[in-house]
Design an enzyme around this catalytic site. Structure first.
Site, PDB file in Angstrom:
ATOM      1  N   GLU A 151       0.879  -1.180   0.018  1.00  0.00           N
ATOM      2  CA  GLU A 151      -0.037   0.138  -0.163  1.00  0.00           C
ATOM      3  C   GLU A 151       0.932   1.170   0.066  1.00  0.00           C
ATOM      4  O   GLU A 151       0.167   2.564  -0.368  1.00  0.00           O
ATOM      5  CB  GLU A 151      -0.515  -0.009   1.323  1.00  0.00           C
ATOM      6  CG  GLU A 151      -2.174   0.880   0.855  1.00  0.00           C
ATOM      7  CD  GLU A 151      -3.027   0.555   1.944  1.00  0.00           C
ATOM      8  OE1 GLU A 151      -3.053  -0.044   2.861  1.00  0.00           O
ATOM      9  OE2 GLU A 151      -4.336   1.169   2.386  1.00  0.00           O
ATOM     10  N   GLU A 191       2.335   1.613  -3.365  1.00  0.00           N
ATOM     11  CA  GLU A 191       0.740   1.944  -4.337  1.00  0.00           C
ATOM     12  C   GLU A 191       0.854   3.836  -3.551  1.00  0.00           C
ATOM     13  O   GLU A 191       0.646   4.391  -4.940  1.00  0.00           O
ATOM     14  CB  GLU A 191      -0.422   1.074  -4.134  1.00  0.00           C
ATOM     15  CG  GLU A 191      -1.456   1.918  -5.080  1.00  0.00           C
ATOM     16  CD  GLU A 191      -3.050   1.331  -4.300  1.00  0.00           C
ATOM     17  OE1 GLU A 191      -3.259   0.056  -3.012  1.00  0.00           O
ATOM     18  OE2 GLU A 191      -4.146   1.141  -5.333  1.00  0.00           O
ATOM     19  N   CYS A 222      -8.353  -1.880   3.796  1.00  0.00           N
ATOM     20  CA  CYS A 222      -8.505  -3.240   4.804  1.00  0.00           C
ATOM     21  C   CYS A 222      -9.532  -3.424   5.121  1.00  0.00           C
ATOM     22  O   CYS A 222     -10.031  -4.532   5.865  1.00  0.00           O
ATOM     23  CB  CYS A 222      -7.324  -2.733   6.002  1.00  0.00           C
ATOM     24  SG  CYS A 222      -5.798  -2.116   5.863  1.00  0.00           S
ATOM     25  N   SER A 244      -7.069   1.770  -2.459  1.00  0.00           N
ATOM     26  CA  SER A 244      -5.991   1.500  -2.321  1.00  0.00           C
ATOM     27  C   SER A 244      -6.836  -0.575  -3.161  1.00  0.00           C
ATOM     28  O   SER A 244      -7.688  -0.903  -3.026  1.00  0.00           O
ATOM     29  CB  SER A 244      -5.355   1.315  -1.313  1.00  0.00           C
ATOM     30  OG  SER A 244      -4.584  -0.215  -1.373  1.00  0.00           O
ATOM     31  N   LYS A 254     -15.632 -10.265   7.653  1.00  0.00           N
ATOM     32  CA  LYS A 254     -14.588 -10.749   7.180  1.00  0.00           C
ATOM     33  C   LYS A 254     -15.047 -12.026   6.864  1.00  0.00           C
ATOM     34  O   LYS A 254     -14.206 -12.401   5.773  1.00  0.00           O
ATOM     35  CB  LYS A 254     -13.473 -10.834   8.166  1.00  0.00           C
ATOM     36  CG  LYS A 254     -12.357  -9.857   8.342  1.00  0.00           C
ATOM     37  CD  LYS A 254     -11.942  -9.484   7.763  1.00  0.00           C
ATOM     38  CE  LYS A 254     -10.725  -8.513   8.142  1.00  0.00           C
ATOM     39  NZ  LYS A 254      -9.998  -7.591   6.878  1.00  0.00           N
ATOM     40  N   GLU A 272     -15.978 -10.684   3.788  1.00  0.00           N
ATOM     41  CA  GLU A 272     -14.815 -10.810   2.807  1.00  0.00           C
ATOM     42  C   GLU A 272     -14.420 -12.178   1.789  1.00  0.00           C
ATOM     43  O   GLU A 272     -13.943 -12.174   1.142  1.00  0.00           O
ATOM     44  CB  GLU A 272     -13.951 -10.015   3.433  1.00  0.00           C
ATOM     45  CG  GLU A 272     -12.562  -9.836   2.512  1.00  0.00           C
ATOM     46  CD  GLU A 272     -11.629  -9.067   3.266  1.00  0.00           C
ATOM     47  OE1 GLU A 272     -11.009  -9.671   4.505  1.00  0.00           O
ATOM     48  OE2 GLU A 272     -11.101  -8.005   3.298  1.00  0.00           O
ATOM     49  N   GLU A 318     -14.245 -13.857  -6.256  1.00  0.00           N
ATOM     50  CA  GLU A 318     -12.723 -12.805  -6.471  1.00  0.00           C
ATOM     51  C   GLU A 318     -11.496 -13.359  -5.298  1.00  0.00           C
ATOM     52  O   GLU A 318     -10.466 -13.694  -5.931  1.00  0.00           O
ATOM     53  CB  GLU A 318     -12.274 -11.208  -6.821  1.00  0.00           C
ATOM     54  CG  GLU A 318     -12.757 -10.381  -6.069  1.00  0.00           C
ATOM     55  CD  GLU A 318     -14.134 -10.273  -5.047  1.00  0.00           C
ATOM     56  OE1 GLU A 318     -15.186 -10.813  -5.559  1.00  0.00           O
ATOM     57  OE2 GLU A 318     -13.980  -9.061  -4.733  1.00  0.00           O
ATOM     58  N   CYS A 372     -10.869  -2.094  14.716  1.00  0.00           N
ATOM     59  CA  CYS A 372     -11.332  -3.403  14.732  1.00  0.00           C
ATOM     60  C   CYS A 372     -11.161  -3.322  16.162  1.00  0.00           C
ATOM     61  O   CYS A 372     -11.999  -4.887  16.646  1.00  0.00           O
ATOM     62  CB  CYS A 372     -10.430  -3.951  14.169  1.00  0.00           C
ATOM     63  SG  CYS A 372      -9.749  -3.526  11.981  1.00  0.00           S
TER      64      CYS A 372
END
Lengths: 585, 170
Positions: free
Chosen positions: A278, A281, A298, A318, A357, A360, A365, A502
């Site tokens: 990151e 990037e 994230c 990102s 999560k 996710e 993908e 979190c």
């Protein structure tokens, strides 16, 4: 200021204060079910009723503002009777499944019944028979246990501005849901799970995969790899009876080995990796004139929120996968190769403070290793249940580190678990990437703490880098609207869906107390402070993976395994294609 | 206006032409009332008047256009008995189950509709001609049991008469 009397004691409070809040100042906690500090009061349950001298009827203290000279009584025979009856009525409509209910001792309804001394339910008990909504991969809603307090609706709309759920129907068919017989899985729910924290009962819970994980552990054919997110190590102890904010990283690793996981790694390793990718990037975007501001990626709750409400900002986000998914992709490639294990035999489990999560890990993908990168996601609460079930005396366990290959971590990685942490970790490494030198003062204080939006300017090699940090999706909206309007002054923005980051995730120990969330965050900062390695790029295991496997940040392998793309989820985008088809016909 | 009206699968508005008409009508209704007090209710009322019911893709458009979440819009809708998300028949049958009608045999009318026309409260006949609502009072208890078909009210209805009454509607 307004002066009034509560139970014979004089109290002076600001105008607009509710009787409920004023009572706290004379050490009186008026019982309630639907009231919760931090949410707009709603007055649904009626348990918090009080008597005001000279008034004909009783009044709900959570929504009633104080008045000058008011004489309030909070504990009279009438009130005790009414409260008891209200709770009896609620219980008569509630399944008596307390023995097998996962809320156990944290159930506020059970607590209220015992606090008020309810001994007998004078009404016929007739629990409702609604369908349980398990359409979401993260969250299960059981309307049969719902007490219709509306807290979940208020956190979803007021704090998160998602508005996925509301009251549906009325009278004895009244439930909470997305409407139109839709399940949560078909709604715009972002799976943050804050509704689980505010629910007084077990009407909202995570979708558990404990059984699947036990099966994998018990299967001798399978090699079960486990990773744990930064915020789990400051909450797992709390869930298992230690004081809030206790750091249990070492005990956690030991406990996981005792549970039978074959290889115990740590998500923190992947957090360091995220920073490298990151950070590079960001530098690339700044140098080559890419889309700015860049926003962190994230948090899967934030990602779904963005895809639902701000799909036009996809270019700003990102492309880095979250640490969980980076780890998952590497577990079945890098680790499989290093340990010489057929990836089809590897079961990849993660322990997360998070319900999103789970969503996710199931995204289509997320199988760049050629397999499902992360097979099962357990929350902090679920892993605590497994540890209890296995009879492990957690508090007595010795501290052990995770396996270093994908388990060594820096202090920068561990602060990922609290709001502002990703930003701070990124700045520490971006400085090195841009200037080639190490940042001297690495504690970036302006991005720490629990205020909803934090901003800072950091000078890196002559460039004044402007950053913003938001946690709680409602707090993110003004910053996102600024980008939309083309007026954003920032280079880099961190967004976390849950209040506190979190540490306050939907999978953490039940509670909506920001003080406790803040305590967990403080512990992460102190773990960072006492770490020998405090920057992601100095983590030896990170250096090793680039030397042995990935070659370079943003390189071909990274692109394939560590980066991702996003899909607009809003109705307009979803239907654009269908319309195009219709027109061409 | 979003495009979901044209894209969604809407009973009663299957052809492209019907969809375009619906699209234009919806635009007119929303634009005419978007700033009114209680806009969601007024807009849903007029839309139901036009469509006969409130199709889900249409609700999604209203939600988007008024910038009110789908769950909130549906919450309003589901609070009022007046609103319906299932298509109604060409003729709406109302059978009263208020105290007087119930005592005088309102349930028998419902039983008969169920047996002979396979029609239950909230349901619709296969040909889409009749739908049935159970109501609590039509305001003429002296004539109980009462049944209404569209705007026509039938008094002191006996189960044996129902077939004859309904055959009168083409």
């Amino acid at each position: 200021m307004v002066t009034l009397t509560i139970d014979g004691e004089q109290v002076t409070v600001a105008e607009g204060t509710t009787i409920m809040d004023a009572a706290k100042q004379v050490s009186i906690r008026i019982p309630s079910l639907c009231y919760l500090q931090g949410l707009i009061p709603h007055g649904a349950c009626g348990v918090c009723v009080v008597e005001v001298e000279g008034e004909r009827t009783i009044t709900r203290s959570c929504v009633r503002p104080v008045q000058q000279g008011m004489k309030v009584h909070t504990n009279t025979p009438t009130l005790r009777n009414i409260r008891e009856m209200l709770v009896e009525l609620l219980l008569s409509n509630h399944p008596a499944e307390c023995f097998v209910c996962e809320r156990g001792e944290t159930c506020e309804l059970k607590d209220l019944a015992s606090t008020l001394g309810v001994k007998d339910i004078r009404f016929d008990t007739k629990p409702p028979k609604f369908e349980v909504d398990d359409s979401s991969v993260s969250i299960v809603r059981n309307p049969n246990k719902c007490v219709l307090c509306g807290r979940c609706i208020r956190v979803c709309s007021g704090i998160q501005t998602v508005e996925a759920i509301d009251f549906v129907n009325r009278g004895d068919t009244l439930i909470v849901g997305p409407g139109a017989d839709k399940g949560l899985g078909e709604s715009n729910c972002v799976n943050c799970g804050q509704c689980i924290h505010v629910c007084p009962v077990a009407a909202i819970t995570e979708k558990s995969c404990i059984n699947e994980v036990w099966d994998a552990i018990d299967n001798a054919e399978k090699h079960v790899v486990v990773q744990e997110a930064p915020a789990v190590r400051v909450a797992l102890g709390e869930e298992l009876g230690l004081p809030p904010g206790t750091l249990v990283a070492g005990k956690m690793h030991t406990a996981l080995r005792k549970l039978g996981f074959d290889t115990v790694f740590d998500t923190n390793f992947a957090a360091d990796l995220t920073i490298i990718e990151e950070g590079n990037e960001l530098v690339k975007r700044v140098k080559e004139g890419g889309t700015l501001p860049m926003i962190t990626s994230c948090c899967p709750g934030w990602i779904k929120f963005m895809e639902e409400f701000y799909p036009d900002l996809i270019p700003n986000v990102s492309t880095c996968k979250s640490p969980q998914q980076m780890f998952g992709a590497l577990a079945k490639t890098y680790f499989a190769g290093a340990a010489n294990i057929d990836p089809s035999r590897i079961v990849s489990v993660s322990v997360m403070p998070c319900t999103a999560k789970k969503y996710e890990a199931q995204r289509p993908e997320m199988c760049s290793s050629g397999y499902r990168d992360v097979d099962y996601v357990l929350t902090t609460r679920e892993i605590a249940r497994m540890i209890r079930e296995a009879g492990i005396n957690f508090a007595e366990l010795p501290d052990k580190p995770a396996e270093s290959l994908m388990g060594a971590y820096s202090g920068a990685a561990t602060i990922f678990g609290t709001t502002g942490g990703v930003m701070e970790a990124a700045i520490r490494s971006a400085y090195k990437i841009i200037t080639g030198e190490e940042l001297e003062k690495i504690d970036i204080m302006p991005v720490r703490g629990m205020s909803g939006v934090k901003i800072a300017t950091v000078e890196i090699g002559g460039l004044k880098v402007k950053v913003a940090v938001a946690h709680g999706l409602g707090n993110a909206r003004p910053i996102l609207d600024e980008i939309r309007a083309g007026k954003s002054p920032y280079h880099f923005i961190e967004i976390m869906a849950c209040p506190g980051g979190c540490v306050g995730g939907g999978g953490q120990p039940i509670g909506f107390d920001m003080a406790i969330r803040s305590l967990r965050g403080e512990t992460l900062y102190s773990e960072d402070k006492f770490s020998t390695v405090r920057k992601s790029h100095e983590n030896p295991s990170i250096k090793k993976i680039y030397e042995d496997y990935l070659a370079e940040p943003l390189g071909e392998k990274s692109h394939h395994l560590l980066h991702t793309k996003y899909t607009p989820q809003d109705n307009v985008s979803k239907l654009k294609n269908i319309l195009a088809n219709l027109k061409s016909r | 206006m979003t495009t979901s009206v044209l894209a969604g699968d809407i009973k009663g508005f299957e052809s492209k032409d019907q969809k375009l008409k619906l699209y234009n009508k919806l635009q007119e209704i929303i634009d005419g009332h978007r700033n009114a007090v209680g806009a969601p209710i007024r807009i849903m009322q007029l839309t139901q008047e036009y469509c006969g019911y409130l199709p889900l893709p249409v609700l999604e458009v209203i939600s988007k256009e008024l910038d009110i979440s789908f769950s909130q819009l549906y919450s309003i809708l589901s609070f009022y008995h007046f609103f319906t998300t299932v298509p109604k028949g060409k003729y709406v049958i109302q059978v009263c189950k208020g105290t007087a009608c119930y005592v005088k045999g309102g349930q028998k009318i419902l039983d008969s509709l169920h047996k002979e026309f396979n029609l239950a409260p909230g349901g619709i006949t296969a040909d889409g001609k009749f739908s049935l609502d159970m109501v609590r009072c039509l305001g003429c208890c002296g004539l109980s049991p009462v049944m209404a078909v569209g705007d026509d009210v039938y008094r002191k209805v006996k189960p044996g008469q129902i077939k004859d009454i309904l055959t009168g509607y083409k």
